[in-house]
Design a protein around this motif. Structure first.
Motif, PDB file in Angstrom:
ATOM      1  N   PRO A   7      36.350  30.052  30.415  1.00 49.63           N
ATOM      2  CA  PRO A   7      35.511  29.653  31.538  1.00 49.63           C
ATOM      3  C   PRO A   7      36.083  30.161  32.856  1.00 49.63           C
ATOM      4  CG  PRO A   7      35.904  27.807  30.052  1.00 49.63           C
ATOM      5  CD  PRO A   7      36.800  28.920  29.601  1.00 49.63           C
ATOM      6  N   ASP A   8      35.203  30.609  33.739  1.00 50.18           N
ATOM      7  CA  ASP A   8      35.598  31.080  35.066  1.00 50.18           C
ATOM      8  C   ASP A   8      36.523  32.299  35.011  1.00 50.18           C
ATOM      9  OD1 ASP A   8      34.176  28.965  36.267  1.00 50.18           O
ATOM     10  OD2 ASP A   8      35.897  27.639  36.053  1.00 50.18           O
ATOM     11  N   ALA A   9      36.438  33.078  33.956  1.00 51.29           N
ATOM     12  CA  ALA A   9      37.248  34.283  33.846  1.00 51.29           C
ATOM     13  C   ALA A   9      36.388  35.405  33.285  1.00 51.29           C
ATOM     14  CB  ALA A   9      38.470  34.038  32.970  1.00 51.29           C
ATOM     15  N   GLU A  10      36.895  36.616  33.373  1.00 53.97           N
ATOM     16  CA  GLU A  10      36.144  37.787  32.927  1.00 53.97           C
ATOM     17  C   GLU A  10      37.116  38.802  32.334  1.00 53.97           C
ATOM     18  OE1 GLU A  10      35.232  40.053  36.954  1.00 53.97           O
ATOM     19  OE2 GLU A  10      35.519  37.889  37.268  1.00 53.97           O
ATOM     20  N   TRP A  11      36.580  39.796  31.672  1.00 55.35           N
ATOM     21  CA  TRP A  11      37.430  40.842  31.144  1.00 55.35           C
ATOM     22  C   TRP A  11      36.675  42.159  31.123  1.00 55.35           C
ATOM     23  CZ3 TRP A  11      35.652  43.406  26.882  1.00 55.35           C
ATOM     24  CH2 TRP A  11      34.754  42.738  26.030  1.00 55.35           C
ATOM     25  N   PHE A  12      37.448  43.251  31.098  1.00 59.85           N
ATOM     26  CA  PHE A  12      36.870  44.586  30.971  1.00 59.85           C
ATOM     27  C   PHE A  12      37.888  45.470  30.272  1.00 59.85           C
ATOM     28  CE2 PHE A  12      38.991  44.347  35.087  1.00 59.85           C
ATOM     29  CZ  PHE A  12      39.778  45.492  35.126  1.00 59.85           C
ATOM     30  N   ASP A  13      37.410  46.551  29.670  1.00 61.46           N
ATOM     31  CA  ASP A  13      38.298  47.501  29.009  1.00 61.46           C
ATOM     32  C   ASP A  13      38.584  48.671  29.948  1.00 61.46           C
ATOM     33  OD1 ASP A  13      38.494  45.987  26.733  1.00 61.46           O
ATOM     34  OD2 ASP A  13      36.950  47.081  25.629  1.00 61.46           O
ATOM     35  N   LEU A  14      39.831  49.090  29.959  1.00 62.46           N
ATOM     36  CA  LEU A  14      40.270  50.166  30.841  1.00 62.46           C
ATOM     37  C   LEU A  14      40.845  51.288  29.990  1.00 62.46           C
ATOM     38  CD1 LEU A  14      42.214  49.830  34.155  1.00 62.46           C
ATOM     39  CD2 LEU A  14      43.079  51.368  32.391  1.00 62.46           C
ATOM     40  N   ALA A  15      40.254  52.479  30.110  1.00 63.05           N
ATOM     41  CA  ALA A  15      40.759  53.661  29.406  1.00 63.05           C
ATOM     42  C   ALA A  15      41.715  54.393  30.338  1.00 63.05           C
ATOM     43  CB  ALA A  15      39.604  54.579  29.016  1.00 63.05           C
ATOM     44  N   PRO A  16      42.989  54.544  29.977  1.00 66.07           N
ATOM     45  CA  PRO A  16      43.947  55.187  30.877  1.00 66.07           C
ATOM     46  C   PRO A  16      43.521  56.599  31.271  1.00 66.07           C
ATOM     47  CG  PRO A  16      45.089  54.099  29.070  1.00 66.07           C
ATOM     48  CD  PRO A  16      43.625  54.072  28.734  1.00 66.07           C
ATOM     49  N   ALA A  17      43.725  56.915  32.539  1.00 66.87           N
ATOM     50  CA  ALA A  17      43.336  58.233  33.042  1.00 66.87           C
ATOM     51  C   ALA A  17      44.116  59.347  32.352  1.00 66.87           C
ATOM     52  CB  ALA A  17      43.550  58.297  34.549  1.00 66.87           C
ATOM     53  N   ARG A  18      45.348  59.047  31.931  1.00 66.10           N
ATOM     54  CA  ARG A  18      46.168  60.063  31.273  1.00 66.10           C
ATOM     55  C   ARG A  18      45.854  60.188  29.785  1.00 66.10           C
ATOM     56  NH1 ARG A  18      52.232  58.978  33.785  1.00 66.10           N
ATOM     57  NH2 ARG A  18      51.616  58.841  35.978  1.00 66.10           N
ATOM     58  N   GLY A  19      44.904  59.405  29.305  1.00 62.31           N
ATOM     59  CA  GLY A  19      44.552  59.441  27.897  1.00 62.31           C
ATOM     60  C   GLY A  19      45.225  58.332  27.120  1.00 62.31           C
ATOM     61  N   GLY A  20      44.806  58.177  25.885  1.00 59.12           N
ATOM     62  CA  GLY A  20      45.355  57.129  25.041  1.00 59.12           C
ATOM     63  C   GLY A  20      44.376  55.992  24.867  1.00 59.12           C
ATOM     64  N   ARG A  29      39.820  34.503  38.737  1.00 52.54           N
ATOM     65  CA  ARG A  29      39.832  34.554  40.201  1.00 52.54           C
ATOM     66  C   ARG A  29      40.095  33.163  40.780  1.00 52.54           C
ATOM     67  NH1 ARG A  29      36.257  39.045  42.109  1.00 52.54           N
ATOM     68  NH2 ARG A  29      35.501  40.173  40.259  1.00 52.54           N
ATOM     69  N   PRO A  30      40.826  33.101  41.891  1.00 51.41           N
ATOM     70  CA  PRO A  30      40.957  31.822  42.588  1.00 51.41           C
ATOM     71  C   PRO A  30      39.587  31.335  43.061  1.00 51.41           C
ATOM     72  CG  PRO A  30      42.586  33.398  43.365  1.00 51.41           C
ATOM     73  CD  PRO A  30      41.618  34.154  42.510  1.00 51.41           C
ATOM     74  N   ARG A  31      39.456  30.029  43.194  1.00 55.05           N
ATOM     75  CA  ARG A  31      38.160  29.453  43.548  1.00 55.05           C
ATOM     76  C   ARG A  31      37.921  29.366  45.046  1.00 55.05           C
ATOM     77  NH1 ARG A  31      38.394  24.697  38.906  1.00 55.05           N
ATOM     78  NH2 ARG A  31      37.525  25.953  37.229  1.00 55.05           N
ATOM     79  N   GLY A  32      38.978  29.360  45.847  1.00 58.05           N
ATOM     80  CA  GLY A  32      38.815  29.214  47.286  1.00 58.05           C
ATOM     81  C   GLY A  32      38.738  30.543  48.003  1.00 58.05           C
ATOM     82  N   ARG A  60      44.365  23.358  36.114  1.00 56.23           N
ATOM     83  CA  ARG A  60      44.734  21.940  36.174  1.00 56.23           C
ATOM     84  C   ARG A  60      45.760  21.703  37.276  1.00 56.23           C
ATOM     85  NH1 ARG A  60      43.159  18.452  32.405  1.00 56.23           N
ATOM     86  NH2 ARG A  60      44.962  17.105  32.800  1.00 56.23           N
ATOM     87  N   GLY A  61      46.733  22.594  37.397  1.00 53.56           N
ATOM     88  CA  GLY A  61      47.737  22.426  38.432  1.00 53.56           C
ATOM     89  C   GLY A  61      47.173  22.591  39.824  1.00 53.56           C
ATOM     90  N   ALA A  62      46.298  23.571  40.028  1.00 53.79           N
ATOM     91  CA  ALA A  62      45.738  23.837  41.343  1.00 53.79           C
ATOM     92  C   ALA A  62      44.773  22.750  41.796  1.00 53.79           C
ATOM     93  CB  ALA A  62      45.033  25.193  41.341  1.00 53.79           C
ATOM     94  N   GLY A  63      44.324  21.913  40.851  1.00 53.98           N
ATOM     95  CA  GLY A  63      43.451  20.803  41.232  1.00 53.98           C
ATOM     96  C   GLY A  63      44.168  19.739  42.053  1.00 53.98           C
ATOM     97  N   ARG A  64      45.505  19.663  41.917  1.00 52.83           N
ATOM     98  CA  ARG A  64      46.306  18.694  42.683  1.00 52.83           C
ATOM     99  C   ARG A  64      47.592  19.383  43.150  1.00 52.83           C
ATOM    100  NH1 ARG A  64      47.841  13.698  39.545  1.00 52.83           N
ATOM    101  NH2 ARG A  64      48.259  12.909  41.643  1.00 52.83           N
ATOM    102  N   PRO A  65      47.466  20.354  44.045  1.00 54.92           N
ATOM    103  CA  PRO A  65      48.633  21.159  44.409  1.00 54.92           C
ATOM    104  C   PRO A  65      49.765  20.365  45.047  1.00 54.92           C
ATOM    105  CG  PRO A  65      46.788  21.583  45.892  1.00 54.92           C
ATOM    106  CD  PRO A  65      46.254  20.776  44.756  1.00 54.92           C
ATOM    107  N   GLN A  66      49.433  19.293  45.773  1.00 52.91           N
ATOM    108  CA  GLN A  66      50.500  18.498  46.395  1.00 52.91           C
ATOM    109  C   GLN A  66      51.360  17.813  45.336  1.00 52.91           C
ATOM    110  OE1 GLN A  66      47.257  18.172  47.126  1.00 52.91           O
ATOM    111  NE2 GLN A  66      47.060  19.009  49.209  1.00 52.91           N
ATOM    112  N   ALA A  67      50.762  17.480  44.216  1.00 54.99           N
ATOM    113  CA  ALA A  67      51.504  16.811  43.147  1.00 54.99           C
ATOM    114  C   ALA A  67      52.202  17.800  42.226  1.00 54.99           C
ATOM    115  CB  ALA A  67      50.564  15.923  42.332  1.00 54.99           C
ATOM    116  N   THR A  68      51.575  18.945  41.956  1.00 53.71           N
ATOM    117  CA  THR A  68      52.078  19.868  40.942  1.00 53.71           C
ATOM    118  C   THR A  68      52.888  21.030  41.501  1.00 53.71           C
ATOM    119  OG1 THR A  68      50.095  21.260  41.015  1.00 53.71           O
ATOM    120  CG2 THR A  68      50.073  19.364  39.489  1.00 53.71           C
TER     121      THR A  68
END
Length: 277
Positions: A7-20, A29-32, A60-68
């Motif tokens: 959830p709240d994340a994404e992905w993509f495939d990257l083909a190296p410019a040098r081949g392989g 991504r951060p929410r703010g 979970r940690g970023a939901g309460r940064p003062q505590a975590t």
């Protein structure tokens, strides 16, 4: 096998410019809104195995940064397409050559190794610039996170390419793979203002109580004793702190009650705090 979904994340495939072969890049991504200089960034290796866990720890940690003590960060994972032999590819990407064990065992030495430089080039020249076009990133606050063999790679990059990232977190690093190269790297890195955190689980060298008496416990105990995960990590951290000099910040943490697999979630939380100081 279906692609990893977070959830709240994404992905993509990257083909190296040098081949392989292509890499699969994961992004949370951060929410703010970004700070004036851009967000800090954490790049983790072995993303197929643990990216979802890292995202959950961060959210979970970023939901309460003062505590975590944890705030939102750009979390990037580098892994491999689902149909790839990930074990074989990481053995190439994360190493500069064969391990001591492989040199002692001719059949094991047939495994391909030594892609460290090419892999780091993909990270520096393609992955990080691509992410910077997608979200504002503070290039002075980038951290590399690696576990196990990825931890060896993290230490090697810190010592031989120290400006690639601002901070380095090596969890359960496989120092046994090629300890002489890492020790040689310490001499090269003297005087560098390195920020380096090493972490390892309590039960990575000795057998945990719940592992005793199993059908392969004797072999496991012998392998753990030979690799010396805890003692090597602690000794290397002490050596690095003494040898790198006063400009460096080196931390060592022994995570009580954890083994090589269970160490990751608590290490991730500590890594996020370390990265954002």
């Amino acid at each position: 096998m279906p692609a990893l979904t977070v959830p709240d994340a994404e992905w993509f495939d990257l083909a190296p410019a040098r081949g392989g072969a292509a890499y699969r890049i994961f992004l949370a991504r951060p929410r703010g809104a970004p700070p004036p200089g851009g967000f800090p960034l954490m790049l983790m290796l072995d993303a197929n195995a643990a990216f979802a866990t890292f995202v959950e720890v961060m959210r979970r940690g970023a939901g309460r940064p003062q505590a975590t003590g944890i705030e939102d960060i750009v979390l990037v994972g580098i892994g491999y397409p689902e149909d790839e032999d990930r074990s074989a590819r990481r053995t190439v990407d994360y190493t500069a050559g064969p391990s001591a064990e492989m040199r002692a065992d001719p059949p094991a030495s047939r495994r391909t190794t030594g892609g460290r430089d090419a892999f780091l080039a993909v990270i520096k020249e393609e992955v990080l610039p691509r992410i910077a076009t997608m979200i504002p990133v503070d290039t002075a606050r980038r951290t590399l996170f690696g576990h196990s063999l990825g931890g060896w790679f993290t230490l090697d990059v810190a010592l031989r390419d120290p400006t690639a990232f601002a901070a380095y977190v090596a969890v359960s690093p496989s120092i046994w793979w090629d300890e002489p190269r890492l020790i040689e790297g310490l001499a090269r890195a003297q005087g560098q203002p390195l920020r380096l955190s090493l972490m390892v689980g309590e039960w990575e060298e000795a057998m945990a109580p719940w592992q005793l008496g199993g059908p392969s416990s004797a072999d496991m105990a012998a392998r753990r004793a030979a690799r010396g995960m805890v003692s090597r990590a602690e000794a290397f951290a002490a050596r690095a702190a003494a040898q790198l000099g006063p400009l460096a910040q080196v931390e060592f943490t022994l995570l009580a009650g954890e083994d090589h697999a269970s160490v990751l979630p608590p290490a991730m939380a500590r890594a996020l705090r370390f990265a954002q100081r």
